[in-house]
Design an enzyme around this catalytic site. Structure first.
Site: not given
Length: 325
Positions: A50, A206, A203, A200
Site C-alpha cells: 500500500y 458511499g 464507493g 461500500l
C-alpha cells in the site's frame, strides 16, 4: 485442524489503511488512526504494497507512544506493484517471506505483527509451504497469528491443516455476496472469523450519484462502474436510499449496519483515510436492523439485478498473473 487454539477477541470494526498513501496527508491519516483507536477500533489493516510502504510508515508514526498490546496490526504481503501503482505480480516464495516481514517491521517500528497473511496464493507454490514459512515466524515471535486472503475453500482447509488460520479476509458487500454461499460456511465450520473489505462497493454505496457523475464514470478496473452497468447499479442504490431515508441515516451507514447484522464473526473494514469519514461510518453501530429490515435491504439489491462484477479476481502462477482464456 480447526481453530480452537487461536481464538481472538474480535472487534466489531477494523480500520482499513489502504488509502493512507500520500505523504502530504500524513497528519490527517495519523489523526484518523488515533480517533479509531480511541473509539475502540483497534484493528489496523494494511499491506506492505500500500503506497509502497507508505501506509506502514504512517501506522508506525501513529503508534509511537501507544501501548503496543492495545493494537492489532494486520499485515498482507507481497503483491508486486509497478511505479504506476498497478499490481503486476506476486511473490509468496517461502524463502523470501522473512525478508519482507523484516522490512515491514522496520517501517512500522514494531517487534511483531499480530496477523500476517499472503495477499493471494501462488498456484505454482503449495500453500502448505507458504503457510509453513509463516509458521516459523510465529515460533520465533515475529508473528502472532496467520491469516488468509481471497482463497477458495480447499485452499483454506489446506492452510488451516498446517497452522490454525485466525482470520480470513474477503470482499463482502451488498453488491458482492458470493462469499455467503462458498467460503463463509467453510470458514464457520473451521471457526475462522471473516474480515470483510469493500463494504461500500468501491464507493458505489458511499456517495451521491447525480446524473452528471454517472455520465462521467469511466469504470476504472471495477466492472460495476463500466458505462453499460453504472446506471443500472445506481438504480439499486436509489432503492437503498429510500430505506436509509426512513431510518434517517446515510446509505453507507445502512450498508455497514447490514454487514454487522450478518454475524459477530464478520468484521467489516472501514476504509477511511479521513477522520470525518471514519466517524460517519462508525455511527452504523447505533443502527439496529430487524430481520425484516435485512430482507428489505437484500431485496432492494437482488443478486440477479447487479450489473457487472466487483473486485477483479486475479490468479497467479510462479509470480505472474494467470490470464484466463
Amino acid at each position: 485442524m480447526g481453530n480452537q487454539t487461536n481464538r481472538l477477541e474480535l472487534p466489531r470494526f477494523g480500520l482499513g489503511c489502504g488509502s493512507m498513501t500520500k505523504y502530504e496527508n500524513k497528519s490527517e491519516y495519523i489523526n484518523t488512526i488515533h480517533t479509531a483507536l480511541d473509539s475502540g477500533v483497534n484493528m489496523l489493516n494494511t499491506a506492505d504494497f500500500y503506497g509502497s510502504g507508505m501506509s506502514e510508515m504512517v501506522i508506525g508514526e501513529a503508534l509511537s507512544g501507544r501501548k503496543r498490546e492495545d493494537v492489532f496490526v494486520s499485515l498482507k504481503f507481497r503483491a508486486l506493484t509497478a511505479p504506476s501503482g498497478q499490481m503486476y505480480g506476486l511473490d509468496v516464495k517461502p524463502f523470501n517471506i522473512k525478508n519482507y516481514l523484516a522490512h515491514s517491521l522496520k517501517r512500522m517500528n514494531l517487534d511483531y505483527v499480530d496477523l500476517f497473511q499472503p495477499a493471494r496464493i501462488d498456484l505454482g507454490i503449495p500453500v502448505e509451504e507458504t503457510i509453513g514459512a509463516i509458521a516459523e515466524l510465529v515460533k520465533e515471535g515475529y508473528v502472532k497469528h496467520i491469516g488468509m486472503t481471497q482463497v477458495d475453500e480447499e485452499t483454506l482447509r489446506r492452510a488451516d491443516a498446517v497452522h490454525p488460520i485466525s482470520l480470513f479476509e474477503a470482499e463482502y458487500s451488498l453488491f458482492n455476496r458470493g462469499m455467503e454461499t462458498d467460503i463463509l460456511p467453510v470458514a464457520r465450520e473451521l471457526g475462522i472469523p471473516v474480515v470483510g473489505f469493500g463494504a461500500l462497493a468501491h464507493g458505489l454505496l458511499g456517495g451521491i450519484w447525480t446524473q452528471e457523475r454517472i455520465q462521467k464514470s469511466t469504470g476504472g478496473f471495477v466492472p460495476l462502474f463500466f458505462k453499460e452497468n453504472i446506471e443500472k447499479n445506481v438504480a439499486l442504490v436509489n432503492r437503498l436510499q429510500k430505506i436509509a431515508d426512513e431510518k434517517q441515516i446515510t446509505v453507507s451507514q445502512l450498508a455497514f449496519a447490514w454487514m454487522l447484522s450478518k454475524g459477530d464473526d464478520i468484521i467489516p473494514l472501514i476504509g477511511a483515510s479521513r477522520t470525518a469519514t471514519f466517524l460517519d461510518s462508525l455511527k452504523s453501530l447505533e443502527v439496529k436492523l430487524s430481520e425484516e429490515d435485512v430482507r428489505r435491504i437484500e431485496n432492494a439489491v437482488p443478486k440477479s439485478e447487479i450489473s457487472g462484477g466487483s473486485f477483479p479476481v486475479m490468479k497467479f502462477r510462479n509470480g505472474e498473473v494467470v490470464r484466463e482464456r
